[in-house]
Enzyme design. Structure first.
Site, PDB file in Angstrom:
ATOM      1  N   PHE A   1      64.482  33.184  56.630  1.00 21.57           N
ATOM      2  CA  PHE A   1      63.448  32.886  57.623  1.00 21.57           C
ATOM      3  C   PHE A   1      62.931  33.824  58.440  1.00 21.57           C
ATOM      4  O   PHE A   1      62.198  33.709  59.307  1.00 21.57           O
ATOM      5  CB  PHE A   1      63.652  31.524  58.137  1.00 21.57           C
ATOM      6  CG  PHE A   1      63.652  30.288  57.038  1.00 21.57           C
ATOM      7  CD1 PHE A   1      64.932  30.241  56.302  1.00 21.57           C
ATOM      8  CD2 PHE A   1      62.755  29.206  56.853  1.00 21.57           C
ATOM      9  CE1 PHE A   1      64.793  29.366  55.316  1.00 21.57           C
ATOM     10  CE2 PHE A   1      62.567  28.516  55.887  1.00 21.57           C
ATOM     11  CZ  PHE A   1      63.727  28.299  55.206  1.00 21.57           C
TER      12      PHE A   1
ATOM     13  N   ARG B   1      65.238  21.887  50.361  1.00 17.02           N
ATOM     14  CA  ARG B   1      63.930  22.932  50.193  1.00 17.02           C
ATOM     15  C   ARG B   1      63.275  22.512  48.856  1.00 17.02           C
ATOM     16  O   ARG B   1      63.846  22.497  47.889  1.00 17.02           O
ATOM     17  CB  ARG B   1      64.207  24.320  50.503  1.00 17.02           C
ATOM     18  CG  ARG B   1      64.711  24.771  51.607  1.00 17.02           C
ATOM     19  CD  ARG B   1      65.294  26.202  51.522  1.00 17.02           C
ATOM     20  NE  ARG B   1      66.524  26.132  50.787  1.00 17.02           N
ATOM     21  CZ  ARG B   1      67.075  27.333  50.267  1.00 17.02           C
ATOM     22  NH1 ARG B   1      66.666  28.556  50.616  1.00 17.02           N
ATOM     23  NH2 ARG B   1      68.135  27.149  49.608  1.00 17.02           N
TER      24      ARG B   1
ATOM     25  N   CYS C   1      56.769  19.707  55.264  1.00 18.94           N
ATOM     26  CA  CYS C   1      57.782  19.324  56.305  1.00 18.94           C
ATOM     27  C   CYS C   1      57.316  19.986  57.603  1.00 18.94           C
ATOM     28  O   CYS C   1      57.000  19.476  58.662  1.00 18.94           O
ATOM     29  CB  CYS C   1      59.231  19.588  55.752  1.00 18.94           C
ATOM     30  SG  CYS C   1      59.709  18.494  54.587  1.00 18.94           S
TER      31      CYS C   1
ATOM     32  N   VAL D   1      62.439  13.285  48.301  1.00 18.87           N
ATOM     33  CA  VAL D   1      63.761  12.939  48.752  1.00 18.87           C
ATOM     34  C   VAL D   1      64.539  12.105  48.194  1.00 18.87           C
ATOM     35  O   VAL D   1      65.666  12.321  47.704  1.00 18.87           O
ATOM     36  CB  VAL D   1      63.541  12.713  50.415  1.00 18.87           C
ATOM     37  CG1 VAL D   1      65.033  12.427  50.986  1.00 18.87           C
ATOM     38  CG2 VAL D   1      62.890  13.992  51.235  1.00 18.87           C
TER      39      VAL D   1
HETATM   40  C1  UDX Z   1      61.691  23.021  54.808  1.00 16.92           C
HETATM   41  C2  UDX Z   1      63.266  23.271  55.187  1.00 16.92           C
HETATM   42  O1  UDX Z   1      63.712  24.546  54.601  1.00 16.92           O
HETATM   43  C3  UDX Z   1      63.945  22.143  54.668  1.00 16.92           C
HETATM   44  O2  UDX Z   1      65.525  22.611  55.233  1.00 16.92           O
HETATM   45  C4  UDX Z   1      63.530  20.763  54.933  1.00 16.92           C
HETATM   46  O3  UDX Z   1      64.414  19.759  54.667  1.00 16.92           O
HETATM   47  C5  UDX Z   1      62.038  20.623  54.538  1.00 16.92           C
HETATM   48  O4  UDX Z   1      61.215  21.810  55.066  1.00 16.92           O
HETATM   49  P1  UDX Z   1      60.396  23.363  52.399  1.00 16.92           P
HETATM   50  O5  UDX Z   1      59.211  23.307  53.273  1.00 16.92           O
HETATM   51  O6  UDX Z   1      60.480  22.878  51.276  1.00 16.92           O
HETATM   52  O7  UDX Z   1      61.603  23.182  53.347  1.00 16.92           O
HETATM   53  O8  UDX Z   1      60.556  25.103  52.005  1.00 16.92           O
HETATM   54  P2  UDX Z   1      60.995  26.418  52.759  1.00 16.92           P
HETATM   55  O9  UDX Z   1      61.687  26.973  51.873  1.00 16.92           O
HETATM   56  O10 UDX Z   1      61.429  25.974  54.011  1.00 16.92           O
HETATM   57  O11 UDX Z   1      59.417  27.230  53.264  1.00 16.92           O
HETATM   58  C6  UDX Z   1      58.535  26.532  54.127  1.00 16.92           C
HETATM   59  C7  UDX Z   1      57.443  27.546  54.451  1.00 16.92           C
HETATM   60  O12 UDX Z   1      57.801  28.594  55.048  1.00 16.92           O
HETATM   61  C8  UDX Z   1      56.780  28.219  52.944  1.00 16.92           C
HETATM   62  O13 UDX Z   1      55.450  28.149  53.040  1.00 16.92           O
HETATM   63  C9  UDX Z   1      57.264  29.422  53.082  1.00 16.92           C
HETATM   64  O14 UDX Z   1      56.177  30.415  52.385  1.00 16.92           O
HETATM   65  C10 UDX Z   1      57.318  29.900  54.494  1.00 16.92           C
HETATM   66  N1  UDX Z   1      58.424  30.928  54.646  1.00 16.92           N
HETATM   67  C11 UDX Z   1      59.793  30.555  54.538  1.00 16.92           C
HETATM   68  C12 UDX Z   1      57.841  32.011  55.398  1.00 16.92           C
HETATM   69  O15 UDX Z   1      56.668  32.163  55.589  1.00 16.92           O
HETATM   70  N2  UDX Z   1      58.965  32.879  55.696  1.00 16.92           N
HETATM   71  C13 UDX Z   1      60.115  32.896  55.155  1.00 16.92           C
HETATM   72  O16 UDX Z   1      61.128  33.663  55.738  1.00 16.92           O
HETATM   73  C14 UDX Z   1      60.713  31.414  54.675  1.00 16.92           C
END
Ligand code: UDX
Length: 433
Positions: A247, A152, A258, A11
Site C-alpha cells: 500500500f 480485497r 470500501c 462479502v
Molecule cells: C480494501 C481493503 O484492502 C480490504 O482489506 C477491505 O476489506 C476492503 O477495502 P479493496 O478496496 O477491495 O480492499 O481493494 P484494495 O486492494 O485495498 O485497493 C483499494 C484501492 O487502493 C484501489 O483503488 C487501488 O488501486 C488503490 N491502491 C492500493 C493504491 O492506490 N496504492 C496501493 O499501494 C494499493
C-alpha cells in the site's frame, strides 16, 4: 455446523462459499430472486476470480444452497451471519437501513437461543444496538458477534484462506468460542475482543491503508517537483519493516466500495463525538485531487481537448474486478467530457458497468488497439496486465500523437524516450512532458 448467511454481495457470497468449502452446511439468503436463481445454477452475480468454481463444487457436494426464504433459512441454522450492505449516505454516514431490516427479520424468525454474526462494516456501537433490538423483538436470548471482513476485491477468496487475522468481538464468551470453532479450518490467527473494538479495528485498518496511499501520493507529487523518483523513494521507504512496502504504490489514488465509504464514515463518526478528524479529512481531500492529476497534466499539453480523441485505459477501480464504484475512471471521464473530449475507453470487463453511467457519451471497447488508434493522448488508469503489456513501439505506431500519461507507474521512462513517446508518470521528477 449449519450456517445461514444473509446477503449475497461481495462479502456475503465469499463468506458463505468459503464456510461451505471448509465443511459447514451453508444456506445463503438474498431478497433478489434473480440473483438466487443465478447462484443455484452456479453463476456468480459478481466478478470474483475463483468464486464460480467454489459455488459449483459446494453445491454439488451438498454443502451450499441459495434461497430467498429468510425465515426457513434462519430456523434450520445454528448460527446466522448478516452480511448486507451498509452503503454511504449523502452526509458520509453509513446507511444502516438494510442491516436493521435484516436484523428485524432474523429476530422474528428465530426459534431458539442463537448467535448472530455481523460481517457488515458498521459504525462503532451499532452491534450493541442491534443486539438490544433483536433481543427485544425475539423471545430468545441472542448474542451478537462482530466479525468484520478484510477481503480485497479480486483476491477475496485468497484473503479468506490466507488472511492475516480474523477479528471477532462479543460480550458473550461462549458465542466467541462458537465462532472460533467455525473458523478453525481456515488456520488464520484469531483475535477475540469486545464489540466496539472489533468494529473500530475494521474502520481504523481501512482508514490507515487509505492514509498510506494518500501519503505516498503526496510524496509522489513532491518528487515531481524535486527531481526524485517515487518508484525509488517508495522502494527505499518500504525496505523499512516499520513502514512496509504494501500500500505504498503511488498513482491516481484509491477507489472502490470500501476506502471512500469507510474513510467518510469514520470522519462522520468522529464528528458525532465532536472530534474533528483532520488527518483523515486530509487523506480524503488528497485522494479526490489525486484522481484528477492526469487530466490536469493533459490540459497543460493541450489548452483545449475539444473533439480530440483521448484514450482511457482501465475503468475498474483496480485489476481483477469489474467494480467501478468510486473508481478514478469515473471522475476522469466526467472531467474529459466536461472539456468536450472524444473519449474512447478500454477495460477487459468493466465497460458494461461504466456504460451504465455514461451511456453513449463514451465509446467503449474491450480491445486496446481500437482505443489507441489515432488517439491524441492516452491516460493509464487501471493496472490490468493487458495494459502493462503495451510497448512504447505500439503507442508510437498507433497514436496520432503518442502522449502517454501514466497513472499507475506501469511503463519505463527510458523505453518511452527511445521511441520518442511523450511520457508522463505520476511521481517522476525527471518527466519530460
Ligand atoms: C480494501 C481493503 O484492502 C480490504 O482489506 C477491505 O476489506 C476492503 O477495502 P479493496 O478496496 O477491495 O480492499 O481493494 P484494495 O486492494 O485495498 O485497493 C483499494 C484501492 O487502493 C484501489 O483503488 C487501488 O488501486 C488503490 N491502491 C492500493 C493504491 O492506490 N496504492 C496501493 O499501494 C494499493
Amino acid at each position: 455446523m449449519k450456517i445461514t448467511v444473509i446477503g449475497t454481495g461481495y462479502v456475503g457470497l465469499v463468506t458463505g462459499v468459503t464456510l461451505a468449502d471448509i465443511g459447514h452446511e451453508v444456506t445463503c439468503v438474498d431478497i433478489n430472486e434473480a440473483k438466487i436463481k443465478l447462484l443455484n445454477n452456479s453463476i456468480s452475480p459478481i466478478y470474483e476470480p475463483g468464486i464460480e468454481e467454489l459455488i459449483k463444487k459446494n453445491i454439488e457436494e451438498k454443502r451450499l444452497q441459495f434461497t430467498s426464504n429468510l425465515a426457513t433459512a434462519v430456523q434450520i441454522s445454528e448460527v446466522v451471519y448478516i452480511a448486507v450492505g451498509t452503503p454511504q449516505n449523502e452526509d458520509g454516514s453509513a446507511n444502516l437501513s438494510f442491516i436493521k431490516e435484516a436484523s428485524k427479520k432474523v429476530a422474528h424468525s428465530l426459534i431458539k437461543d442463537s448467535v448472530v454474526v455481523v460481517k457488515s462494516t458498521v459504525p462503532i456501537g451499532t452491534n450493541r444496538k442491534l443486539e438490544k433490538m433483536i433481543n427485544q423483538l425475539s423471545n430468545y436470548n441472542v448474542s451478537i458477534v462482530s466479525n468484520p471482513e478484510f477481503l480485497r476485491e479480486g483476491s477475496a477468496i485468497e484473503d479468506v484462506y490466507s488472511g492475516d487475522r480474523i477479528v471477532i468481538g462479543s460480550d458473550d464468551k461462549n458465542a466467541l468460542e462458537i465462532i472460533v470453532k467455525i473458523n478453525k479450518e481456515f488456520n488464520v490467527p484469531i483475535l477475540k475482543t469486545e464489540l466496539e473494538s472489533a468494529e473500530m479495528i475494521k474502520y481504523a485498518s481501512n482508514a490507515f491503508l487509505a492514509t498510506k496511499i494518500s501519503f505516498i501520493n503526496e510524496i509522489a507529487n513532491l518528487c515531481e517537483k524535486t527531481g526524485a523518483s517515487i518508484r525509488e523513494v517508495s522502494k527505499g521507504m518500504g525496505m523499512d519493516t516499520r513502514i512496509g512496502s504494501a500500500f505504498l504504490q503511488a498513482g491516481i489514488g484509491y477507489g472502490g466500495s470500501c476506502f471512500p465509504k469507510d474513510t467518510a464514515a469514520l470522519t462522520q463518526i468522529a464528528g458525532t463525538y465532536s472530534q474533528d478528524f483532520h488527518l483523515l479529512k486530509s487523506v480524503i481531500e488528497v485522494n479526490q485531487k489525486q484522481q484528477l492529476k492526469l487530466v490536469e497534466k493533459l490540459l497543460t499539453i493541450y489548452p483545449s481537448i475539444e473533439d480530440r480523441k483521448i484514450a482511457v485505459l482501465g475503468l475498474a477501480f483496480k485489476p481483477e474486478t469489474d467494480d467501478i464504484r468510486d473508481a478514478a475512471s469515473t471522475q476522469i471521464i466526467k472531467a474529459l467530457l466536461k472539456q468536450k473530449a472524444d473519449v474512447y475507453a478500454y477495460d477487459p470487463i468493466a465497460c458494461e458497468n461504466s456504460q451504465k453511467l455514461f451511456g453513449d457519451t463514451v465509446k467503449y471497447y474491450d480491445q486496446i488497439a481500437d482505443v489507441l488508434d489515432n488517439a491524441e493522448a492516452v491516460l493509464i488508469i487501471t493496472e490490468w496486465n493487458s495494459i502493462k503489456k503495451i510497448t512504447a513501439k505500439q503507442f508510437k505506431k498507433s497514436m496520432k500523437n503518442p502522449i502517454v500519461l501514466d497513472g499507475r507507474l506501469l511503463f519505463d521512462q527510458e523505453e518511452m524516450k527511445n521511441e520518442s513517446v511523450s511520457y508522463y508518470s505520476i511521481g517522476e521528477g525527471r518527466s519530460y512532458v
